[in-house]
Design a protein around this motif. Structure first.
Motif, short mmCIF file in Angstrom:
data_model
loop_
_atom_site.label_atom_id
_atom_site.label_comp_id
_atom_site.label_asym_id
_atom_site.label_seq_id
_atom_site.Cartn_x
_atom_site.Cartn_y
_atom_site.Cartn_z
N TYR A 199 0.84 -1.20 0.00
CA TYR A 199 0.00 0.00 0.00
C TYR A 199 0.87 1.24 0.00
O TYR A 199 0.63 2.20 -0.76
CB TYR A 199 -0.91 -0.02 1.23
CG TYR A 199 -1.96 1.08 1.25
CD1 TYR A 199 -3.27 0.82 0.83
CD2 TYR A 199 -1.67 2.35 1.72
CE1 TYR A 199 -4.24 1.81 0.85
CE2 TYR A 199 -2.62 3.35 1.74
CZ TYR A 199 -3.91 3.08 1.32
OH TYR A 199 -4.87 4.08 1.35
N ALA A 200 1.91 1.26 0.84
CA ALA A 200 2.82 2.41 0.89
C ALA A 200 3.48 2.64 -0.46
O ALA A 200 3.65 3.78 -0.92
CB ALA A 200 3.88 2.19 1.97
N ARG A 201 3.84 1.55 -1.12
CA ARG A 201 4.48 1.66 -2.44
C ARG A 201 3.49 2.26 -3.45
O ARG A 201 3.85 3.16 -4.23
CB ARG A 201 4.93 0.27 -2.88
CG ARG A 201 5.83 0.26 -4.09
CD ARG A 201 6.41 -1.14 -4.32
NE ARG A 201 7.35 -1.51 -3.27
CZ ARG A 201 7.12 -2.46 -2.35
NH1 ARG A 201 5.98 -3.16 -2.36
NH2 ARG A 201 8.03 -2.72 -1.43
N ALA A 202 2.25 1.80 -3.40
CA ALA A 202 1.24 2.31 -4.34
C ALA A 202 0.95 3.78 -4.11
O ALA A 202 0.84 4.57 -5.06
CB ALA A 202 -0.04 1.48 -4.21
N THR A 252 2.93 6.01 -2.81
CA THR A 252 4.10 6.79 -3.22
C THR A 252 4.15 6.96 -4.73
O THR A 252 4.40 8.06 -5.25
CB THR A 252 5.38 6.11 -2.72
OG1 THR A 252 5.33 5.99 -1.29
CG2 THR A 252 6.61 6.92 -3.11
N ILE A 253 3.90 5.88 -5.47
CA ILE A 253 3.97 5.95 -6.93
C ILE A 253 2.83 6.79 -7.49
O ILE A 253 3.03 7.58 -8.42
CB ILE A 253 3.95 4.53 -7.52
CG1 ILE A 253 5.25 3.79 -7.15
CG2 ILE A 253 3.78 4.57 -9.04
CD1 ILE A 253 5.23 2.32 -7.51
N GLU A 254 1.64 6.66 -6.91
CA GLU A 254 0.51 7.43 -7.43
C GLU A 254 0.71 8.93 -7.21
O GLU A 254 0.27 9.76 -8.01
CB GLU A 254 -0.78 6.95 -6.78
CG GLU A 254 -1.21 5.58 -7.29
CD GLU A 254 -2.43 5.03 -6.58
OE1 GLU A 254 -3.12 5.79 -5.88
OE2 GLU A 254 -2.71 3.82 -6.74
N ALA A 255 1.40 9.29 -6.12
CA ALA A 255 1.67 10.70 -5.84
C ALA A 255 2.88 11.21 -6.61
O ALA A 255 3.02 12.42 -6.84
CB ALA A 255 1.87 10.92 -4.35
N PRO A 266 -9.68 2.60 -4.10
CA PRO A 266 -8.83 1.45 -4.46
C PRO A 266 -7.38 1.85 -4.73
O PRO A 266 -6.96 2.06 -5.87
CB PRO A 266 -9.50 0.91 -5.72
CG PRO A 266 -10.15 2.12 -6.33
CD PRO A 266 -10.57 3.01 -5.20
N VAL A 267 -6.60 1.96 -3.68
CA VAL A 267 -5.18 2.29 -3.81
C VAL A 267 -4.40 1.02 -4.15
O VAL A 267 -4.45 0.05 -3.41
CB VAL A 267 -4.65 2.91 -2.50
CG1 VAL A 267 -3.14 3.12 -2.59
CG2 VAL A 267 -5.35 4.21 -2.21
N GLY A 268 -3.73 1.01 -5.30
CA GLY A 268 -2.88 -0.13 -5.66
C GLY A 268 -3.62 -1.33 -6.21
O GLY A 268 -3.01 -2.36 -6.49
N GLY A 269 -4.93 -1.25 -6.30
CA GLY A 269 -5.70 -2.37 -6.81
C GLY A 269 -6.35 -3.19 -5.70
O GLY A 269 -6.00 -3.05 -4.52
N PRO A 270 -7.29 -4.06 -6.04
CA PRO A 270 -8.05 -4.78 -5.03
C PRO A 270 -7.23 -5.72 -4.16
O PRO A 270 -7.52 -5.87 -2.96
CB PRO A 270 -9.10 -5.54 -5.85
CG PRO A 270 -8.56 -5.59 -7.24
CD PRO A 270 -7.77 -4.34 -7.41
N ALA A 271 -6.21 -6.35 -4.70
CA ALA A 271 -5.41 -7.27 -3.89
C ALA A 271 -4.64 -6.50 -2.81
O ALA A 271 -4.54 -6.94 -1.65
CB ALA A 271 -4.44 -8.05 -4.78
#
Length: 277
Positions: free
Chosen positions: A117-120, A122-125, A168-173
């Protein structure tokens, strides 16, 4: 700088402060009066129990006529590229807090984030940054979260808006794993969490992210954050208003039992979505 090295550096800061104070023939109380803190605070700075804020370090330089040495040391010790400049001091305070209370309107708080989640987030921002930058930020958040595993961990209270469960941050999984982590921490009684549901509407106290911290031997502080900046607040009247706003948010939230059920239900929704994609 590793945590052990950082602590040793703060201990040097404290020893140097004590030496300079004694050279100036001032007691802790006398220096405290000059820099507008208590003598007990000066003692805690000298023992590296508590870290001064920047303006206090600057006033110490003025009072002791030390040509900016304590400001320069402060800036060097607080400088940590894993965190935004305005947030590094908050990380230091979290390590000293006895109670941490947070309100999260849209994103899972850093202390609760999984690595994925933290990775997602960071990348989205920051869609054009390097993998090295991303991993540095993820490592920083995971290291912050270590305070929740310590034997002397603070009481951690968090109010989440239902947005946090649904966006949905980073996708459902990733979301399923993240919400599963929150549920597990609730069941382990590491975290006391509640959710403000959509049915509550636009609650009057809702705004940006809010964090409150309490300490054993120091006044509480508040921290607020927007997308590009953050503000650490120690003015007693403003902190009191922030505490009241947080109380109103908590009053609008579901019970912990209903919250756990909602978090687990949302996790299952994301899990089903992941299995069909």
């Amino acid at each position: 700088m590793a945590n052990g090295s950082r602590q040793a550096a703060w201990e040097f800061f404290g020893l140097e402060l004590k030496r300079r104070r004694e050279d100036a023939a001032l007691t802790q109380v006398e220096l405290g009066l000059r820099v507008f803190v208590s003598g007990g605070y000066i003692g805690q700075f000298e023992q590296a129990i508590r870290k001064p804020q920047l303006d206090v370090a600057q006033r110490i330089d003025d009072a002791l006529q030390t040509d900016g040495i304590f400001e320069r040391m402060w800036r060097k010790l607080i400088d940590d590229h894993r965190y935004a400049d305005y947030f590094a001091e908050v990380v230091e305070l979290e390590r000293l807090a006895t109670t941490v209370c947070e309100f999260a309107p849209s994103v899972v708080p850093g202390l609760l984030q999984t690595a994925a989640y933290a990775r997602a987030v960071t990348i989205e921002a920051n869609p054009f940054v390097t993998d090295e930058y991303v991993e540095e930020k993820v490592t920083g958040r995971r290291e912050r979260a270590a305070i929740l595993r310590d034997a002397t961990r603070p009481e951690y209270w968090v109010v989440l808006h239902e947005n946090v469960l649904r966006i949905p941050v980073g996708g459902p999984a990733v979301m399923a794993e993240q919400l599963g982590r929150i549920a597990a921490l609730m069941r382990q009684r590491v975290v006391w969490a509640t959710v403000i549901p959509y049915a509550e509407g636009a609650h009057a106290s809702m705004g940006g992210m809010l964090q409150l911290m309490e300490f054993e031997d120091a006044p509480p502080v508040a921290y607020t954050e927007t997308a590009f900046s953050g503000t650490l607040i120690d003015e007693p009247a403003v902190v009191k208003r922030a505490q009241r706003a947080y109380d109103l948010l908590r009053g609008a939230a579901l019970s912990p039992e209903a919250t756990l059920a909602l978090v687990e239900s949302a996790a299952e929704d994301h899990r089903r979505c992941a299995s069909t994609t």
